[in-house]
Motif scaffolding. Structure first.
Motif, PDB file in Angstrom:
ATOM      1  N   TYR A 136      50.123  -0.922 -25.639  1.00  0.00           N
ATOM      2  CA  TYR A 136      49.056  -0.998 -26.445  1.00  0.00           C
ATOM      3  C   TYR A 136      48.659   0.578 -26.719  1.00  0.00           C
ATOM      4  O   TYR A 136      49.014   1.429 -25.936  1.00  0.00           O
ATOM      5  CB  TYR A 136      47.883  -1.409 -25.558  1.00  0.00           C
TER       6      TYR A 136
ATOM      7  N   TYR B 283      45.286   2.701 -27.039  1.00  0.00           N
ATOM      8  CA  TYR B 283      43.909   2.492 -27.107  1.00  0.00           C
ATOM      9  C   TYR B 283      43.359   4.072 -27.514  1.00  0.00           C
ATOM     10  O   TYR B 283      43.838   5.157 -27.217  1.00  0.00           O
ATOM     11  CB  TYR B 283      43.080   2.499 -25.613  1.00  0.00           C
TER      12      TYR B 283
ATOM     13  N   LEU C  31      40.569  -0.602 -28.461  1.00  0.00           N
ATOM     14  CA  LEU C  31      41.806  -0.937 -28.750  1.00  0.00           C
ATOM     15  C   LEU C  31      42.121  -0.603 -30.202  1.00  0.00           C
ATOM     16  O   LEU C  31      41.432  -0.932 -31.077  1.00  0.00           O
ATOM     17  CB  LEU C  31      42.038  -2.468 -28.706  1.00  0.00           C
TER      18      LEU C  31
ATOM     19  N   LEU D 161      45.090   6.713 -25.221  1.00  0.00           N
ATOM     20  CA  LEU D 161      45.692   6.269 -24.377  1.00  0.00           C
ATOM     21  C   LEU D 161      46.891   4.996 -24.548  1.00  0.00           C
ATOM     22  O   LEU D 161      46.400   4.240 -25.322  1.00  0.00           O
ATOM     23  CB  LEU D 161      44.662   5.550 -23.276  1.00  0.00           C
TER      24      LEU D 161
ATOM     25  N   ARG E 283      51.649  -3.834 -20.193  1.00  0.00           N
ATOM     26  CA  ARG E 283      51.222  -4.889 -19.409  1.00  0.00           C
ATOM     27  C   ARG E 283      52.526  -5.825 -19.155  1.00  0.00           C
ATOM     28  O   ARG E 283      53.447  -6.020 -19.944  1.00  0.00           O
ATOM     29  CB  ARG E 283      50.244  -5.758 -20.252  1.00  0.00           C
TER      30      ARG E 283
END
Lengths: 114, 112
Positions: free
Chosen positions: B33, B35, B45, B90, B94
């Motif tokens: 991801y 962010y 996001l 960021l 996951r």
């Protein structure tokens, strides 16, 4: 869609006092729940998470949270805070099924006073 | 290795520059991801990669271009940014049995 409401933008507390940071969420599907802490100029660190099972979750640094499905809440607690707990705290949710992403609340600034 | 590593930690770039942010993880996580976090705000996001394919683009302007060369690496290519793009970027990954989202320490970007 999911949404998260952190009911207090700022919480000042004296050192060694207990603290509770409140979090409510809204979702039409089942979600996982998280609390993250962010110290100044740093990334996010996972404090604890609720995936399933016992509704009382224990995390790092003496924090714990309780999942209440009927009230759609996931409040964070610590019985005795330290100066080093001064930070920004984010509550977040993620869908269990489907496209998985973290949706954050607006954050609560916890300030510990000596 | 239980970390997400982001480089550089700080970046200052002009509006005509091209730069890239890098994110690396070796936890075997298959979702990664990007962010964006503005001061005193929660992370927002931008992009999600799942199994090295872009699965979510949150209507991010084309001056931000993500890339996932392999399962351990995620890049964010920047071109012709605006001063309002200054923020903390960021990266997160996951995966695993514990279903954890692990965040890097971020890249502090300043556009001048």
């Amino acid at each position: 869609a999911q949404s998260v409401t952190q009911l207090d933008s700022q919480v000042p507390v004296f050192e060694e006092a207990p603290v509770e940071l409140r979090c409510n969420y809204s979702s039409s599907v089942s979600v996982y729940l998280f609390w993250y802490v962010q110290y100044p100029n740093q990334g996010l660190q996972l404090l604890l998470k609720y995936l399933s099972g016992s509704t009382l979750v224990k995390g790092i640094n003496g924090f714990e949270a309780e999942f209440n499905k009927s009230q759609t809440s996931f409040h964070l607690r610590k019985p005795s805070v330290h100066i080093s707990d001064t930070a920004e705290y984010f509550c977040a949710v993620s869908k269990i099924q489907g496209a998985q992403k973290l949706v954050f609340g607006q954050g609560t600034r916890l300030t510990i006073n000596p | 290795d239980t970390e997400v590593t982001q480089t550089p930690k700080h970046l200052v770039m002009g509006m005509t520059n091209k730069k890239s942010l890098k994110c690396e993880q070796h936890m075997g996580h298959r979702a990664m991801y990007w962010y964006k976090q503005k001061a005193k705000k929660p992370p927002e996001l931008m992009f999600v990669y799942s199994y090295e394919k872009l699965s979510i683009n949150e209507s991010v302007p084309s001056r931000f271009s993500p890339e996932c060369p392999n399962s351990s690496l995620l890049n964010l290519h920047l071109h012709a940014l605006q001063p309002e793009d200054s923020a903390l970027y960021l990266c997160a990954s996951r995966g695993g049995r514990n279903y954890g989202y692990t965040f890097g320490s971020g890249t502090r970007l300043t556009v001048v």
